[in-house]
Enzyme design. Structure first.
Site, PDB file in Angstrom:
ATOM      1  CD  GLU A  56      -2.894  -1.279   2.252  1.00  0.00           C
ATOM      2  OE1 GLU A  56      -4.122  -1.306   2.114  1.00  0.00           O
ATOM      3  OE2 GLU A  56      -2.328  -1.420   3.367  1.00  0.00           O
ATOM      4  CD  GLU A 113      -3.515  -6.173   3.940  1.00  0.00           C
ATOM      5  OE1 GLU A 113      -2.754  -5.197   4.112  1.00  0.00           O
ATOM      6  OE2 GLU A 113      -3.480  -6.871   2.894  1.00  0.00           O
TER       7      GLU A 113
END
Length: 262
Positions: free
Chosen positions: A116, A136
């Protein structure tokens, strides 16, 4: 060259050479995972980058041959601590990156928040064995620091959801095929490669660079019929600048322009 050294309380190094800033996450003992202290340090470094007229480009990298493992899960597990800055969001940059061009220099793994962070940058240079992924879902979490938002804007929806749903990493070569990586270099050469890109970019007019980034970042939210109207004041301000006059004069005189950022 100026710089700040990383320490236990401020595990981020900022150095500046020839208009290029390098921000290094320096926590190799935890694979450069980011806790709140580190996120705040990244945020402070970016604040300095944005405030300094002598900086035109910013490179983000990690120490010890790894980019970043993302969120410090140990800190999260022990105290619920999340790596969120005060003004720039997760990891100290994902909600409000620098207004100046940003390049990620990725070695090793850029997973979860590490990916990210790279997605928040404008360009990516990666070592050949680098890996990118958003695992995740394997931890019962959502890639909410820009992963779910940015990845479908960079690649097709089906490809993005394949990466997001499985949580499996992809190689540097595959990331380059998808357009997520600008250049794949030999392992250990990502920072040098990113700095080479940064030097080429920093040779250009700083006001024009910022305007290009502003338009590129903002225009996806503009209605198609308004795009040129919304772009016009940004581009016109650059066209009326001293740098634009200098660029034209330098071209006529066959010399390298001297930018003033005005």
């Amino acid at each position: 060259m100026t710089g700040t050294e990383a320490s236990e309380s401020t595990p981020v190094r900022l150095s500046v050479t020839d208009a290029v800033a390098t921000i290094t996450i320096d926590r190799p003992h935890v694979r450069n995972a980011v806790d709140r202290t580190t996120a705040m340090a990244i945020e402070q470094a970016l604040d300095e980058v944005d405030s300094r007229d002598d900086i035109r480009v910013c490179v983000v990298t990690g120490a010890g041959g790894i980019f970043s493992a993302g969120m410090d899960l140990k800190a999260f597990n022990e105290s619920g601590e999340r790596p969120i800055g005060t003004t720039r969001g997760g990891f100290g940059l994902v909600e409000r990156p620098s207004v100046k061009p940003m390049i990620a220099a990725v070695e090793g793994k850029a997973l979860g928040g590490g990916f990210e962070i790279a997605l928040a940058c404008d360009l990516v240079v990666a070592g050949s064995s680098a890996q990118f992924g958003l695992p995740e879902v394997k931890r019962g979490l959502v890639a909410s620091a820009g992963g779910v938002l940015r990845l479908p804007q960079r690649v097709s929806r089906a490809v993005a959801l394949g990466i997001l749903f499985t949580g499996d990493p992809i190689s540097a070569d595959r990331a380059a095929e998808l357009g997520l990586v600008n250049e794949v270099v030999a392992d250990g050469a990502a920072l040098a490669g990113a700095l080479a890109w940064a030097e080429r970019i920093a040779a250009n007019a700083p006001l024009a660079l910022r305007a290009v980034k502003q338009i590129a970042d903002s225009s996806p939210d503009w209605a198609s019929g308004e795009s040129f109207t919304r772009q016009r004041p940004i581009a016109d301000a650059v066209r009326a600048s001293q740098d634009a006059a200098e660029g034209a004069q330098a071209f006529v005189q066959k010399r390298v322009p001297v930018w003033q950022g005005r």
